[in-house]
Design a protein around this motif. Structure first.
Motif, PDB file in Angstrom:
ATOM      1  N   GLN A   4      17.730  36.158 -53.002  1.00  0.00           N
ATOM      2  CA  GLN A   4      18.630  35.160 -53.573  1.00  0.00           C
ATOM      3  C   GLN A   4      20.026  35.575 -53.126  1.00  0.00           C
ATOM      4  O   GLN A   4      20.541  36.610 -53.549  1.00  0.00           O
ATOM      5  N   GLU A   5      20.626  34.764 -52.241  1.00  0.00           N
ATOM      6  CA  GLU A   5      21.895  35.167 -51.621  1.00  0.00           C
ATOM      7  C   GLU A   5      23.070  35.022 -52.578  1.00  0.00           C
ATOM      8  O   GLU A   5      24.081  35.691 -52.422  1.00  0.00           O
ATOM      9  N   GLU A   6      22.935  34.109 -53.553  1.00  0.00           N
ATOM     10  CA  GLU A   6      24.024  33.901 -54.509  1.00  0.00           C
ATOM     11  C   GLU A   6      23.414  33.785 -55.896  1.00  0.00           C
ATOM     12  O   GLU A   6      22.363  33.138 -56.048  1.00  0.00           O
ATOM     13  N   ALA A   7      24.076  34.353 -56.896  1.00  0.00           N
ATOM     14  CA  ALA A   7      23.547  34.306 -58.266  1.00  0.00           C
ATOM     15  C   ALA A   7      23.888  32.950 -58.904  1.00  0.00           C
ATOM     16  O   ALA A   7      24.890  32.812 -59.583  1.00  0.00           O
ATOM     17  N   LEU A   8      23.027  31.946 -58.638  1.00  0.00           N
ATOM     18  CA  LEU A   8      23.323  30.590 -59.130  1.00  0.00           C
ATOM     19  C   LEU A   8      22.458  30.198 -60.326  1.00  0.00           C
ATOM     20  O   LEU A   8      22.454  29.047 -60.732  1.00  0.00           O
ATOM     21  N   GLY A   9      21.703  31.163 -60.878  1.00  0.00           N
ATOM     22  CA  GLY A   9      20.902  30.864 -62.058  1.00  0.00           C
ATOM     23  C   GLY A   9      19.425  31.153 -61.844  1.00  0.00           C
ATOM     24  O   GLY A   9      18.959  31.298 -60.712  1.00  0.00           O
ATOM     25  N   LEU A  10      18.692  31.211 -62.962  1.00  0.00           N
ATOM     26  CA  LEU A  10      17.266  31.550 -62.908  1.00  0.00           C
ATOM     27  C   LEU A  10      16.459  30.503 -62.128  1.00  0.00           C
ATOM     28  O   LEU A  10      15.567  30.848 -61.343  1.00  0.00           O
ATOM     29  N   GLY A  11      16.792  29.226 -62.322  1.00  0.00           N
ATOM     30  CA  GLY A  11      16.075  28.164 -61.604  1.00  0.00           C
ATOM     31  C   GLY A  11      16.268  28.305 -60.104  1.00  0.00           C
ATOM     32  O   GLY A  11      15.326  28.160 -59.313  1.00  0.00           O
ATOM     33  N   HIS A  12      17.485  28.618 -59.706  1.00  0.00           N
ATOM     34  CA  HIS A  12      17.798  28.819 -58.286  1.00  0.00           C
ATOM     35  C   HIS A  12      17.023  30.018 -57.739  1.00  0.00           C
ATOM     36  O   HIS A  12      16.452  29.959 -56.644  1.00  0.00           O
ATOM     37  N   ALA A  13      16.963  31.096 -58.526  1.00  0.00           N
ATOM     38  CA  ALA A  13      16.229  32.297 -58.093  1.00  0.00           C
ATOM     39  C   ALA A  13      14.762  31.946 -57.823  1.00  0.00           C
ATOM     40  O   ALA A  13      14.202  32.291 -56.767  1.00  0.00           O
ATOM     41  N   VAL A  14      14.154  31.238 -58.752  1.00  0.00           N
ATOM     42  CA  VAL A  14      12.726  30.893 -58.612  1.00  0.00           C
ATOM     43  C   VAL A  14      12.524  30.011 -57.381  1.00  0.00           C
ATOM     44  O   VAL A  14      11.590  30.207 -56.597  1.00  0.00           O
ATOM     45  N   ARG A  15      13.426  29.074 -57.179  1.00  0.00           N
ATOM     46  CA  ARG A  15      13.327  28.162 -56.031  1.00  0.00           C
ATOM     47  C   ARG A  15      13.370  28.943 -54.692  1.00  0.00           C
ATOM     48  O   ARG A  15      12.794  28.497 -53.695  1.00  0.00           O
ATOM     49  N   CYS A  16      14.037  30.089 -54.677  1.00  0.00           N
ATOM     50  CA  CYS A  16      14.110  30.902 -53.460  1.00  0.00           C
ATOM     51  C   CYS A  16      12.727  31.368 -52.995  1.00  0.00           C
ATOM     52  O   CYS A  16      12.566  31.803 -51.852  1.00  0.00           O
ATOM     53  N   ALA A  17      11.723  31.309 -53.883  1.00  0.00           N
ATOM     54  CA  ALA A  17      10.372  31.757 -53.516  1.00  0.00           C
ATOM     55  C   ALA A  17       9.445  30.591 -53.178  1.00  0.00           C
ATOM     56  O   ALA A  17       8.222  30.766 -53.079  1.00  0.00           O
ATOM     57  N   ALA A  18      10.016  29.386 -52.955  1.00  0.00           N
ATOM     58  CA  ALA A  18       9.189  28.188 -52.740  1.00  0.00           C
ATOM     59  C   ALA A  18       8.210  28.350 -51.577  1.00  0.00           C
ATOM     60  O   ALA A  18       7.058  27.910 -51.652  1.00  0.00           O
ATOM     61  N   GLU A  19       8.665  29.009 -50.520  1.00  0.00           N
ATOM     62  CA  GLU A  19       7.764  29.138 -49.359  1.00  0.00           C
ATOM     63  C   GLU A  19       6.591  30.051 -49.662  1.00  0.00           C
ATOM     64  O   GLU A  19       5.528  29.927 -49.064  1.00  0.00           O
ATOM     65  N   LYS A  20       6.780  30.964 -50.577  1.00  0.00           N
ATOM     66  CA  LYS A  20       5.706  31.890 -50.969  1.00  0.00           C
ATOM     67  C   LYS A  20       4.650  31.198 -51.824  1.00  0.00           C
ATOM     68  O   LYS A  20       3.459  31.460 -51.700  1.00  0.00           O
ATOM     69  N   THR A  21       5.092  30.323 -52.721  1.00  0.00           N
ATOM     70  CA  THR A  21       4.124  29.742 -53.673  1.00  0.00           C
ATOM     71  C   THR A  21       3.398  28.541 -53.074  1.00  0.00           C
ATOM     72  O   THR A  21       2.275  28.248 -53.480  1.00  0.00           O
ATOM     73  N   GLY A  22       4.025  27.854 -52.111  1.00  0.00           N
ATOM     74  CA  GLY A  22       3.378  26.714 -51.465  1.00  0.00           C
ATOM     75  C   GLY A  22       2.923  25.684 -52.482  1.00  0.00           C
ATOM     76  O   GLY A  22       3.687  25.299 -53.366  1.00  0.00           O
ATOM     77  N   ASP A  23       1.661  25.250 -52.372  1.00  0.00           N
ATOM     78  CA  ASP A  23       1.154  24.205 -53.269  1.00  0.00           C
ATOM     79  C   ASP A  23       0.390  24.785 -54.459  1.00  0.00           C
ATOM     80  O   ASP A  23      -0.370  24.075 -55.121  1.00  0.00           O
ATOM     81  N   ASP A  24       0.553  26.065 -54.718  1.00  0.00           N
ATOM     82  CA  ASP A  24      -0.207  26.704 -55.801  1.00  0.00           C
ATOM     83  C   ASP A  24       0.623  26.809 -57.075  1.00  0.00           C
ATOM     84  O   ASP A  24       1.853  26.863 -57.025  1.00  0.00           O
ATOM     85  N   ALA A  25      -0.101  26.912 -58.188  1.00  0.00           N
ATOM     86  CA  ALA A  25       0.551  27.301 -59.440  1.00  0.00           C
ATOM     87  C   ALA A  25       1.048  28.728 -59.277  1.00  0.00           C
ATOM     88  O   ALA A  25       0.597  29.449 -58.379  1.00  0.00           O
ATOM     89  N   PHE A  26       1.984  29.128 -60.099  1.00  0.00           N
ATOM     90  CA  PHE A  26       2.557  30.470 -59.963  1.00  0.00           C
ATOM     91  C   PHE A  26       3.030  30.983 -61.323  1.00  0.00           C
ATOM     92  O   PHE A  26       3.270  30.207 -62.243  1.00  0.00           O
ATOM     93  N   TYR A  27       3.114  32.299 -61.417  1.00  0.00           N
ATOM     94  CA  TYR A  27       3.672  32.927 -62.615  1.00  0.00           C
ATOM     95  C   TYR A  27       5.141  33.267 -62.372  1.00  0.00           C
ATOM     96  O   TYR A  27       5.514  33.599 -61.240  1.00  0.00           O
ATOM     97  N   VAL A  28       5.934  33.241 -63.422  1.00  0.00           N
ATOM     98  CA  VAL A  28       7.272  33.840 -63.390  1.00  0.00           C
ATOM     99  C   VAL A  28       7.319  34.880 -64.506  1.00  0.00           C
ATOM    100  O   VAL A  28       6.956  34.587 -65.655  1.00  0.00           O
ATOM    101  N   LEU A  29       7.732  36.090 -64.149  1.00  0.00           N
ATOM    102  CA  LEU A  29       7.813  37.189 -65.116  1.00  0.00           C
ATOM    103  C   LEU A  29       9.249  37.689 -65.146  1.00  0.00           C
ATOM    104  O   LEU A  29       9.743  38.197 -64.129  1.00  0.00           O
ATOM    105  N   LEU A  30       9.922  37.514 -66.268  1.00  0.00           N
ATOM    106  CA  LEU A  30      11.306  37.991 -66.354  1.00  0.00           C
ATOM    107  C   LEU A  30      11.311  39.478 -66.707  1.00  0.00           C
ATOM    108  O   LEU A  30      10.587  39.913 -67.607  1.00  0.00           O
TER     109      LEU A  30
END
Ligand code: G1P
Length: 270
Positions: A99-125
């Protein structure tokens, strides 16, 4: 399926301890806090943990990388138990996105979009530890019972504390499961629809990742994961698992971090 761990935050509340050392690397009993979270992810249905890191926190990556020189030294000194542990941690299936800039938790999660693809995913804070590793499997069960719906963990909090959390509205369908109608991030106590606070464990449908691309900055000027969850409710069902406060440990403040160390230390070998 991936388990995402956002770790790019600044750790402001822990300064000066976090001036040169990431908050995620602070010691909890015998290992850095983030190792509990990685172990929890790997104990779930996820095949890989993805840490959403910042470029300034490479020491997190060092921790999960092999260190054959150290292992050889420990073995030569007859310290095999430590050598085994160093090998185990260095072989964990962890990868990184940035995550190049700290723009929020939603932005952080979106940075992993290529990793999750079309699958469900977990987020662990990383601010909360679940050393028993039982929460994600329970959330998976609830999702399976409801056609793959998103499931989030929530915890009852004192009413005046709702302003620190995401809060759900909905209705109970069993003793410990609610069907969620809406979510709001950090509401004023008088506006909070319940005292059930989003706790930091999420099992999310791939649609949430898509919707995150369009979320506008919300509370605190940050792109909020909670806002994408509220948006997905217009299209999909979502459930909340009410967790027992004894299952999860907060490490988000100095006081709660010290308490967590105390409780987990006293539990060791118990
Ligand atoms: C984040 C989430 C919030 C959640 C909280 C749990 O907030 O945005 O919905 O309740 O984690 O710890 P933060 O603590 O990053 O402000």
């Amino acid at each position: 399926m991936k388990a995402l761990i956002p770790a790019a935050g600044l750790g402001t509340r822990f300064l000066p301890a976090t001036k040169a050392q990431p908050k995620e690397m602070l010691l909890v009993v015998d290992r850095p806090a983030i190792q509990y979270v990685v172990e929890e992810g790997l104990a779930s249905a996820a095949d890989e943990v993805v840490i959403i890191n910042s470029r300034q926190k490479k020491v997190i990556e060092d921790h999960f990388s092999p260190n054959p020189e150290l292992v050889a030294m420990l073995r030569a000194a007859g310290k095999d138990a430590y050598a085994d542990e160093v090998e185990r941690v260095g072989n964990m299936n962890v990868s990184y996105v940035y995550q190049e800039e700290a723009l929020g938790l939603g932005h952080a999660v979106r940075c992993a979009a290529e990793k999750t693809g079309d699958d469900a995913f977990y987020v662990l804070l990383g601010d909360v530890l679940v050393p028993g590793n039982e929460m994600l499997p329970r959330m998976q069960e609830i999702s399976d019972e409801h056609d793959g719906a998103s499931v989030i963990a929530v915890m009852p909090v004192p009413h005046e504390d709702v302003k620190r959390f995401g809060v759900i509205a909905g209705e109970a369908i069993t003793d410990d499961v609610w069907k969620v109608d809406s979510l709001v991030e950090k509401p004023a106590p008088e506006d909070a629809p319940s005292d059930l606070a989003v706790f930091g464990r999420y099992l999310l449908s791939p649609r949430v990742m898509q919707l995150l691309a369009d979320v506008k900055p919300g509370v605190g000027g940050e792109i909020q994961l909670t806002d994408a969850l509220d948006a997905v409710l217009r299209e999909e069902e979502m459930y909340a698992l009410i967790i027992d406060p004894a299952e999860g440990f907060d490490t988000g403040t100095i006081e709660s971090w010290l308490q967590t160390n105390n409780v987990l230390f006293n539990r060791r070998g118990a």
